[in-house]
Design a protein around this motif. Structure first.
Motif, PDB file in Angstrom:
ATOM      1  N   ALA A 271       0.833  -1.210   0.000  1.00 53.27           N
ATOM      2  CA  ALA A 271       0.000   0.000   0.000  1.00 53.27           C
ATOM      3  C   ALA A 271       0.867   1.259   0.000  1.00 53.27           C
ATOM      4  CB  ALA A 271      -0.921  -0.005   1.223  1.00 53.27           C
ATOM      5  N   ILE A 272       1.990   1.217   0.701  1.00 55.06           N
ATOM      6  CA  ILE A 272       2.870   2.390   0.753  1.00 55.06           C
ATOM      7  C   ILE A 272       3.450   2.687  -0.623  1.00 55.06           C
ATOM      8  CG2 ILE A 272       5.079   3.254   1.636  1.00 55.06           C
ATOM      9  CD1 ILE A 272       4.446   1.762   4.261  1.00 55.06           C
ATOM     10  N   VAL A 273       4.023   1.683  -1.283  1.00 55.46           N
ATOM     11  CA  VAL A 273       4.706   1.940  -2.558  1.00 55.46           C
ATOM     12  C   VAL A 273       3.726   2.318  -3.660  1.00 55.46           C
ATOM     13  CG1 VAL A 273       6.664   0.479  -1.966  1.00 55.46           C
ATOM     14  CG2 VAL A 273       4.738  -0.513  -3.223  1.00 55.46           C
ATOM     15  N   ARG A 274       2.460   1.970  -3.488  1.00 56.34           N
ATOM     16  CA  ARG A 274       1.455   2.360  -4.484  1.00 56.34           C
ATOM     17  C   ARG A 274       0.999   3.810  -4.295  1.00 56.34           C
ATOM     18  NH1 ARG A 274      -0.614  -1.822  -7.445  1.00 56.34           N
ATOM     19  NH2 ARG A 274      -0.024  -3.927  -6.751  1.00 56.34           N
ATOM     20  N   ARG A 275       1.263   4.358  -3.113  1.00 54.38           N
ATOM     21  CA  ARG A 275       0.785   5.703  -2.814  1.00 54.38           C
ATOM     22  C   ARG A 275       1.896   6.739  -2.663  1.00 54.38           C
ATOM     23  NH1 ARG A 275      -2.641   2.006  -0.743  1.00 54.38           N
ATOM     24  NH2 ARG A 275      -4.888   2.464  -0.731  1.00 54.38           N
ATOM     25  N   VAL A 276       3.098   6.296  -2.348  1.00 51.41           N
ATOM     26  CA  VAL A 276       4.205   7.217  -2.059  1.00 51.41           C
ATOM     27  C   VAL A 276       5.360   6.923  -3.022  1.00 51.41           C
ATOM     28  CG1 VAL A 276       5.837   8.011  -0.319  1.00 51.41           C
ATOM     29  CG2 VAL A 276       3.536   7.301   0.376  1.00 51.41           C
ATOM     30  N   PRO A 277       5.866   7.933  -3.717  1.00 45.31           N
ATOM     31  CA  PRO A 277       7.006   7.700  -4.613  1.00 45.31           C
ATOM     32  C   PRO A 277       8.263   7.348  -3.826  1.00 45.31           C
ATOM     33  CG  PRO A 277       6.517  10.049  -4.461  1.00 45.31           C
ATOM     34  CD  PRO A 277       5.405   9.337  -3.759  1.00 45.31           C
ATOM     35  N   VAL A 278       9.030   6.426  -4.388  1.00 46.02           N
ATOM     36  CA  VAL A 278      10.264   5.965  -3.745  1.00 46.02           C
ATOM     37  C   VAL A 278      11.425   6.253  -4.688  1.00 46.02           C
ATOM     38  CG1 VAL A 278      11.493   4.002  -2.737  1.00 46.02           C
ATOM     39  CG2 VAL A 278       8.985   4.155  -2.530  1.00 46.02           C
ATOM     40  N   TYR A 279      12.517   6.776  -4.121  1.00 47.65           N
ATOM     41  CA  TYR A 279      13.689   7.142  -4.904  1.00 47.65           C
ATOM     42  C   TYR A 279      14.934   6.537  -4.263  1.00 47.65           C
ATOM     43  CZ  TYR A 279      10.540  10.884  -6.455  1.00 47.65           C
ATOM     44  OH  TYR A 279       9.471  11.602  -6.933  1.00 47.65           O
ATOM     45  N   ILE A 280      15.898   6.181  -5.072  1.00 44.29           N
ATOM     46  CA  ILE A 280      17.256   5.950  -4.582  1.00 44.29           C
ATOM     47  C   ILE A 280      17.930   7.307  -4.506  1.00 44.29           C
ATOM     48  CG2 ILE A 280      19.506   4.952  -5.106  1.00 44.29           C
ATOM     49  CD1 ILE A 280      18.029   2.615  -6.430  1.00 44.29           C
ATOM     50  N   LEU A 281      18.427   7.644  -3.345  1.00 43.23           N
ATOM     51  CA  LEU A 281      19.115   8.917  -3.148  1.00 43.23           C
ATOM     52  C   LEU A 281      20.594   8.639  -2.929  1.00 43.23           C
ATOM     53  CD1 LEU A 281      19.234  11.979  -2.642  1.00 43.23           C
ATOM     54  CD2 LEU A 281      18.659  11.510  -0.241  1.00 43.23           C
ATOM     55  N   ARG A 282      21.388   8.931  -3.949  1.00 46.30           N
ATOM     56  CA  ARG A 282      22.841   8.867  -3.817  1.00 46.30           C
ATOM     57  C   ARG A 282      23.312  10.269  -3.463  1.00 46.30           C
ATOM     58  NH1 ARG A 282      23.151   5.289  -9.309  1.00 46.30           N
ATOM     59  NH2 ARG A 282      22.582   3.301  -8.341  1.00 46.30           N
ATOM     60  N   TRP A 283      24.000  10.386  -2.336  1.00 44.16           N
ATOM     61  CA  TRP A 283      24.279  11.730  -1.858  1.00 44.16           C
ATOM     62  C   TRP A 283      25.597  11.816  -1.105  1.00 44.16           C
ATOM     63  CZ3 TRP A 283      23.923  13.029   3.544  1.00 44.16           C
ATOM     64  CH2 TRP A 283      23.517  11.958   4.361  1.00 44.16           C
ATOM     65  N   HIS A 284      26.099  13.040  -1.142  1.00 45.45           N
ATOM     66  CA  HIS A 284      27.330  13.385  -0.438  1.00 45.45           C
ATOM     67  C   HIS A 284      26.958  14.329   0.703  1.00 45.45           C
ATOM     68  CE1 HIS A 284      31.589  14.090   0.162  1.00 45.45           C
ATOM     69  NE2 HIS A 284      31.346  15.381   0.236  1.00 45.45           N
ATOM     70  N   PRO A 285      27.420  14.072   1.927  1.00 45.12           N
ATOM     71  CA  PRO A 285      27.058  14.930   3.054  1.00 45.12           C
ATOM     72  C   PRO A 285      27.376  16.397   2.782  1.00 45.12           C
ATOM     73  CG  PRO A 285      28.133  12.954   3.838  1.00 45.12           C
ATOM     74  CD  PRO A 285      28.262  12.943   2.348  1.00 45.12           C
ATOM     75  N   GLY A 286      26.377  17.228   2.949  1.00 45.34           N
ATOM     76  CA  GLY A 286      26.515  18.657   2.702  1.00 45.34           C
ATOM     77  C   GLY A 286      25.151  19.259   2.431  1.00 45.34           C
ATOM     78  N   ARG A 287      25.060  20.557   2.495  1.00 45.13           N
ATOM     79  CA  ARG A 287      23.771  21.224   2.385  1.00 45.13           C
ATOM     80  C   ARG A 287      23.162  21.127   0.985  1.00 45.13           C
ATOM     81  NH1 ARG A 287      21.842  23.917   6.182  1.00 45.13           N
ATOM     82  NH2 ARG A 287      20.664  25.260   4.786  1.00 45.13           N
ATOM     83  N   GLU A 288      23.951  20.783  -0.011  1.00 44.71           N
ATOM     84  CA  GLU A 288      23.406  20.674  -1.363  1.00 44.71           C
ATOM     85  C   GLU A 288      22.335  19.606  -1.462  1.00 44.71           C
ATOM     86  OE1 GLU A 288      23.861  22.528  -4.142  1.00 44.71           O
ATOM     87  OE2 GLU A 288      24.891  23.873  -2.750  1.00 44.71           O
ATOM     88  N   VAL A 289      22.453  18.554  -0.643  1.00 48.59           N
ATOM     89  CA  VAL A 289      21.454  17.488  -0.722  1.00 48.59           C
ATOM     90  C   VAL A 289      20.089  17.980  -0.231  1.00 48.59           C
ATOM     91  CG1 VAL A 289      21.849  16.471   1.568  1.00 48.59           C
ATOM     92  CG2 VAL A 289      21.082  15.029  -0.324  1.00 48.59           C
ATOM     93  N   ILE A 290      20.078  18.967   0.656  1.00 51.64           N
ATOM     94  CA  ILE A 290      18.805  19.539   1.113  1.00 51.64           C
ATOM     95  C   ILE A 290      18.059  20.147  -0.075  1.00 51.64           C
ATOM     96  CG2 ILE A 290      17.773  21.358   2.533  1.00 51.64           C
ATOM     97  CD1 ILE A 290      19.935  20.858   4.601  1.00 51.64           C
ATOM     98  N   LYS A 291      18.768  20.843  -0.950  1.00 50.72           N
ATOM     99  CA  LYS A 291      18.134  21.429  -2.143  1.00 50.72           C
ATOM    100  C   LYS A 291      17.577  20.353  -3.052  1.00 50.72           C
ATOM    101  CE  LYS A 291      21.281  25.398  -2.144  1.00 50.72           C
ATOM    102  NZ  LYS A 291      22.316  26.129  -2.924  1.00 50.72           N
TER     103      LYS A 291
END
Length: 297
Positions: A271-291
């Motif tokens: 039910a969750i995956v049918r209602r909420v989009p799921v993403y792989i987030l590849r990220w580097h620690p830093g404020r840019e990921v907030i954007k």
């Protein structure tokens, strides 16, 4: 005569009544559950937990349903638990590294629970807080249309998102980046509850935190789920519900000992995956990921 106390807790809109707990537990429980004391205004379920001083031996005829020992040995975790089928009831035993032990006897809906604890004098209420109560919530949540995930949860404005991952995947790091953001509330940096009710998906902070020890008794509609992967650059990859479901299963606290509860849990994930989009987030620690995350909310 030993002094006892009764306390009410509100965790993910589940009302828990603690009955007959030792008075010596009060300070530590109230400290740890400061944000979770009291009754929920509209509880989805009620749980009554009676504390007893002396433990009980195993009934003469039981069937072992689950043993966490092999998993705990691999992970190096000092808390091990087993669950037995006793006919109309279940019995769970929890052994702690410091020598404390708990036994839980519960009906199969996890509504009426007897908790027998043999507590190390140095441990006080720690075994209950970090073991018995968390197991009770893990078992009860699927019966209310929900599930607990290994994830950080952050509310931003009127929306929220989860950063889901195994230990070391950056959940606490992500929470620390958001904690000083205007309009942001870090609900937890390690364990979040999610429930699907009347077609809406909501997430809830729980009392069990990660390294930051950040918790909030707060809930909000869930807008996105990010599967955390550390990287040298920031990248978002949308994945389909069919791809997302097994990845969330691997990062959820599942009731392996109970076929019916497992069916409920898998229905929740579907039910969750049918209602909420799921993403792989590849990220580097830093404020840019907030954007990057803000761009989707």
């Amino acid at each position: 005569m030993h002094r006892t106390i009764d306390l009410n807790l509100n965790i993910a809109e589940i009302s828990l009544k603690l009955i007959g707990f030792p008075h010596l537990f009060q300070l530590e429980i109230e400290k740890r559950f400061t944000h979770f004391l009291g009754k929920p205004p509209n509880p989805v379920s009620y749980v009554r937990i009676h504390w007893c001083r002396r433990g009980k031996t195993l009934p003469p005829s039981v069937d072992l349903l689950f043993d966490s020992t092999p998993i705990c040995d691999v992970l190096g975790v000092g808390r091990m638990w087993k669950i037995y089928d006793c006919g109309d009831t279940l019995l769970a035993t929890i052994s702690y590294e410091g020598g404390s032990m708990a036994r839980i006897i519960t009906d199969k809906e996890w509504n009426r629970i007897m908790l027998y604890e043999e507590v190390n004098s140095k441990d006080r209420s720690g075994s209950f807080i970090n073991g018995a109560l968390e197991l009770i919530l893990r078992a009860k949540t699927p019966l209310t249309g929900g599930l607990i995930f290994h994830s950080a949860g952050i509310s931003y404005g009127e929306k929220s998102f989860l950063v889901v991952g195994h230990s070391g995947d950056g959940k606490s790091t992500m929470a620390s980046l958001w904690k000083n953001e205007a309009q942001a509330i870090v609900m937890n940096d390690d364990r979040m509850a999610v429930r699907v009710e009347k077609g809406e998906v909501k997430c809830y902070g729980t009392p069990w935190s990660g390294t930051l020890e950040m918790v909030a008794n707060y809930s909000a509609p869930l807008e996105a789920i990010f599967l955390s992967e550390k990287s040298e650059r920031n990248e978002l990859i949308y994945i389909t519900p069919g791809m997302a479901a097994p990845l969330l299963i691997a990062r959820a606290f599942l009731p392996f000992w109970d076929k019916k509860l497992m069916e409920y849990a898998l229905d929740v994930i579907d039910a969750i995956v049918r209602r909420v989009p799921v993403y792989i987030l590849r990220w580097h620690p830093g404020r840019e990921v907030i954007k990057v995350i803000r761009s989707l909310l």
